[in-house]
Scaffold this motif. Structure first.
Motif, short mmCIF file in Angstrom:
data_model
loop_
_atom_site.label_atom_id
_atom_site.label_comp_id
_atom_site.label_asym_id
_atom_site.label_seq_id
_atom_site.Cartn_x
_atom_site.Cartn_y
_atom_site.Cartn_z
N LEU A 105 32.86 33.09 1.15
CA LEU A 105 31.55 32.28 1.23
C LEU A 105 31.23 31.35 0.56
O LEU A 105 30.81 30.33 0.93
CB LEU A 105 30.70 33.54 1.35
CG LEU A 105 29.18 32.95 1.38
CD1 LEU A 105 28.96 32.50 2.77
CD2 LEU A 105 28.42 34.47 1.10
N SER A 151 22.88 35.62 -2.70
CA SER A 151 23.93 36.47 -1.83
C SER A 151 24.69 37.53 -2.69
O SER A 151 25.81 37.15 -3.24
CB SER A 151 24.91 35.65 -0.95
OG SER A 151 25.67 36.41 -0.07
N HIS A 208 27.11 40.65 -3.23
CA HIS A 208 28.21 41.27 -2.51
C HIS A 208 28.75 42.50 -3.24
O HIS A 208 29.48 43.09 -2.59
CB HIS A 208 29.41 40.24 -2.39
CG HIS A 208 29.13 39.09 -1.28
ND1 HIS A 208 29.65 39.25 0.04
CD2 HIS A 208 28.37 38.17 -1.48
CE1 HIS A 208 29.12 38.25 0.52
NE2 HIS A 208 28.29 37.42 -0.39
N THR A 254 25.16 41.90 0.76
CA THR A 254 26.05 42.42 1.66
C THR A 254 26.45 43.76 1.50
O THR A 254 26.93 44.01 0.46
CB THR A 254 27.28 41.31 1.80
OG1 THR A 254 26.54 39.99 1.91
CG2 THR A 254 28.43 41.80 2.75
N VAL A 297 23.23 42.21 4.97
CA VAL A 297 24.26 41.69 5.72
C VAL A 297 25.47 42.88 5.92
O VAL A 297 25.70 43.52 4.79
CB VAL A 297 25.10 40.25 5.25
CG1 VAL A 297 26.20 40.32 6.07
CG2 VAL A 297 23.82 39.47 5.20
N ILE A 354 27.30 40.18 10.19
CA ILE A 354 28.00 38.94 10.05
C ILE A 354 29.14 39.34 9.91
O ILE A 354 29.57 39.86 8.44
CB ILE A 354 27.45 37.79 8.94
CG1 ILE A 354 25.88 37.34 9.44
CG2 ILE A 354 28.27 36.64 8.76
CD1 ILE A 354 25.22 36.86 8.11
N ASN A 364 33.29 39.14 8.33
CA ASN A 364 33.77 38.22 6.90
C ASN A 364 34.52 37.13 7.59
O ASN A 364 35.30 37.39 8.58
CB ASN A 364 34.62 39.25 6.31
CG ASN A 364 33.68 40.33 5.38
OD1 ASN A 364 32.25 39.92 5.11
ND2 ASN A 364 34.27 41.31 5.14
N ARG A 369 26.66 31.30 9.17
CA ARG A 369 26.05 32.36 9.61
C ARG A 369 25.15 32.83 8.50
O ARG A 369 23.92 33.49 8.70
CB ARG A 369 27.02 33.41 10.11
CG ARG A 369 27.56 32.83 11.32
CD ARG A 369 28.70 34.04 11.60
NE ARG A 369 29.63 33.34 12.76
CZ ARG A 369 30.68 33.93 13.34
NH1 ARG A 369 30.88 35.23 12.88
NH2 ARG A 369 31.20 33.42 14.27
N TYR A 370 25.59 32.66 7.28
CA TYR A 370 24.57 33.39 6.08
C TYR A 370 23.52 32.46 5.86
O TYR A 370 22.35 33.10 5.70
CB TYR A 370 25.48 33.40 4.74
CG TYR A 370 26.30 34.78 4.70
CD1 TYR A 370 25.49 35.76 3.72
CD2 TYR A 370 27.38 35.24 5.25
CE1 TYR A 370 26.41 36.68 3.55
CE2 TYR A 370 28.03 36.38 5.09
CZ TYR A 370 27.46 37.06 4.16
OH TYR A 370 28.02 38.37 3.88
#
Length: 419
Positions: A31, A101, A103, A127, A188, A211, A213, A401-402
């Motif tokens: 990402l 974001s 993760h 996410t 996400v 979404i 990966n 998409r993110y």
């Protein structure tokens, strides 16, 4: 052409791909590089134990590291430390970050998650790469010690697996996670299956966006192998541990060995590392490879080699005995033009459409796995499955998409505990 910039975006994760090649850290880094490829201002923040510092290899100026002192991890509540939380907040303010974001919260802890998400003018997404908030057993949702699939977490069920903790502790653990998640803008999930599990656990499903990966690099799928009269080759790629169904695969090898004609028609290649596994597990794998000529243990491989190695196979095997979410090996197989034979549960069954892009086998059933492999050795079926493979997305598409998910956040969410 660069995308509209917007506020700087930080990708925050628990490991860097230079020291660990797990799916979540690869996804986070993919990402980040996808955002850079779109011309967007982005940074990557790794929160990792201090013993990993010497092994880190940072490839771009926007990569930052926060080190966790030894012995400061809390596996049960994952509370984190105020000092680390403030260090992350200071880094984000210094870099002018307006979107985060996340993760993972491993190493960072819930304190860091909460403080960073509460910064003025910041929107955030978390996410969910596995089930760590739901399940204390490495986020696998597999019972202890029976290794059976867990179909739903509850304080009583969790206390059965971990009798050293009582029901009230598991109830408190769930509440602490949900309260920490309350300040996030949304979530996400890389698979619909994982999204449903978290909704059952207590997250508002309206705040979860699915979404997939992406992969760092995509090239044209490799052409099918031209076997002539040669063996059909089935390859396994990834960590070699019981969660990944290696015991099922070894039991399947015993069944194949009992059928000499079948054993002469196929080859099974195991690619991965067994470092850190129990001695008995390693000995069983190595003994099976010595005993069966059709079974070989090729050892670890660099990530750059996965495509050519998959190109030497007809199928990729994913016999995991836990639910999985969105295994990167499935995306890699599709990108390489190889159908997948996988267990019929969780994110695997979602990603691999039975009879279209691969075949399903009942989880943990070696006879079913052998039957699927035998069925797969039909040239007509192999051609149909190869033609039915979906095209994975790359880092740039993942980044878009993110960005759309961030744009959909009108205001920070305040998720409540499930009523």
């Amino acid at each position: 052409m660069a995308e509209a910039a917007g506020p700087r975006l930080a990708v925050v994760t628990h490991a860097h791909p230079s020291i660990s090649r797990g799916g979540s850290e690869i996804a986070a880094y993919t990402l980040y590089r996808g955002l850079l490829a779109l011309g967007l201002p982005a940074i990557h923040v790794t929160v990792t134990p201090e013993e990993n510092e010497a092994r880190l290899e940072l490839a771009t100026p926007g990569e930052h590291v926060l080190l966790v002192p030894a012995g400061r991890q809390d596996a049960f509540y994952n509370a984190g430390t105020p000092g680390l939380a403030m260090d992350l907040a200071a880094l984000l303010r210094r870099e002018g970050v307006g979107r985060i974001s996340f993760h993972h919260y491993l190493h960072l802890g819930l304190a860091g998650l909460r403080l960073a998400a509460a910064l003025p003018g910041v929107t955030s997404l978390l996410t969910l790469h596995e089930y760590a908030a739901i399940c204390l057993r490495d986020g696998q949702m597999v019972t202890r010690p029976q290794h059976a699939l867990c179909y739903g977490a509850s304080p009583s069920a969790c206390a059965t697996c971990f009798p050293e903790h009582d029901l009230s502790q598991f109830a408190l653990r769930r509440d602490r996670f949900l309260n920490a998640f309350a300040g996030l803008g949304g979530f996400v999930a890389p698979s619909r299956f994982l999204a449903a599990r978290y909704a059952e656990w207590g997250l508002d499903p309206r705040r979860i966006t699915v979404i997939e990966n992406g992969l760092p690099r995509l090239a044209a799928p490799l052409p099918p192998r031209h076997r002539g009269q040669g063996r059909w080759v089935f390859g396994y790629f990834g960590q070699l541990n019981p969660y990944k169904g290696i015991d099922t695969l070894l039991a399947a090898a015993e069944l194949i060995a009992a059928r000499r004609e079948l054993a002469a028609r196929l080859a099974i290649r195991l690619h991965g590392t067994i470092i850190g596994q129990p001695e008995g597990f390693r000995e069983a794998l190595e003994a099976a490879a010595r005993r069966h000529p059709f079974l070989s243990f090729a050892g670890p491989y660099p990530n750059e080699a996965v495509r050519p190695l998959m190109g030497e196979c007809d199928y990729v095997l994913v016999p995991s005995r836990w639910w999985e979410n969105s295994p990167v090996v499935i995306q890699e197989a599709f990108a390489a033009g190889r159908p997948v034979i996988c267990s019929d549960i969780g994110g695997m069954a979602e990603k691999v459409e039975d009879g279209v892009s691969g075949l399903h086998a009942r989880v943990g059933d070696p006879a079913e796995l052998v039957a699927a492999m035998e069925r797969a050795m039909d040239p007509d079926l192999a051609a149909r499955l190869s033609a039915g493979l979906p095209r994975p997305c790359d880092g740039e598409e993942m980044a878009r998409r993110y960005l759309a998910a961030f744009a959909a956040l009108s205001q920070p969410a305040r998720l409540a505990l499930a009523s």
